[in-house]
Design a protein around this motif. Sequence first.
Motif, PDB file in Angstrom:
ATOM      1  N   VAL A 168      -9.726   3.344   3.688  1.00 32.31           N
ATOM      2  CA  VAL A 168      -9.217   1.931   3.703  1.00 32.31           C
ATOM      3  C   VAL A 168      -9.805   1.047   3.126  1.00 32.31           C
ATOM      4  O   VAL A 168      -9.295   0.090   2.424  1.00 32.31           O
TER       5      VAL A 168
ATOM      6  N   ARG B 241       0.677  -1.161  -0.053  1.00 37.18           N
ATOM      7  CA  ARG B 241      -0.049  -0.075   0.078  1.00 37.18           C
ATOM      8  C   ARG B 241       0.948   1.096   0.006  1.00 37.18           C
ATOM      9  O   ARG B 241       1.578   1.349   0.913  1.00 37.18           O
TER      10      ARG B 241
ATOM     11  N   ILE C 240      -3.903   5.661   6.673  1.00 37.44           N
ATOM     12  CA  ILE C 240      -4.201   4.355   5.931  1.00 37.44           C
ATOM     13  C   ILE C 240      -3.101   3.276   6.339  1.00 37.44           C
ATOM     14  O   ILE C 240      -3.432   2.472   5.318  1.00 37.44           O
TER      15      ILE C 240
ATOM     16  N   GLU D 234      -8.878  -1.662   0.102  1.00 36.69           N
ATOM     17  CA  GLU D 234      -8.947  -3.033   0.041  1.00 36.69           C
ATOM     18  C   GLU D 234      -9.711  -3.561  -1.063  1.00 36.69           C
ATOM     19  O   GLU D 234      -9.593  -4.870  -1.368  1.00 36.69           O
TER      20      GLU D 234
END
Length: 234
Positions: free
Chosen positions: A117, A5, A150, A121
């Motif tokens: 978030v 990420r 995040i 995902e």
Amino acid sequence: MKYKRILLKLSGEALMGEKNYGIDIDRVAQYAREIKNVHNEGVEIAIVIGGGNIYRGLSAEKSGMDRVQADYMGMLATVINSMALQDALEKVELKTRLLTAIKMEQICEPFIRRRAVRHLEKGRVVIFGAGTGNPYFTTDTAASLRAIEINADVVLKGTRVDGIYTSDPLKDATATRFEELSFQDIYDRGLSVMDMTAFTLCHENNLPIIVFDMNKEGNFLKLVQGETIGTLVR
């Protein structure tokens, strides 16, 4: 992939391309392709864009405008840039969400950390607009703050130069590039990476920063794959 990420920070000036102001659609399209290539490898991507190609609050203050008013105008400029990038990303068939720190229900979602978030995902590219929503803070600070919120692995600062130098390489031909620096090195040498608030946030939360040339085709993907590109600060 080295990172799962990431938060990509782009300056507003980067969107100008070869223009003197505004948005170069070809440059934005190039960035969209680069982002798609990284996204296709399964990397979760969040993005913060500056607004300096349209309006810069600090410059307006020097001309006599109230700083708070000028900063809010700058935040709106970042939303314009974010919308331009969102459009380019959707043209290359990426699912996106634009979340802003100032409510604008007709064009974007309000920033809610858990929602951001969840979007990541689900494989959506998340763009954070309007800075932190507060005057006196830059989009560099917004990038650092959102990255921490995040739980991003790294802040990637895409610029027009290929890293951090001893001095401005556009003005000093003798400037040399650093491959890696510690946060303390930056303090001791007085180097300019981000504004001090943003930089300190990253330092205190052990969030590494990589400064690299976003305009060179393929750099973004190589960096996320683990190649030594730009300058790492950790």
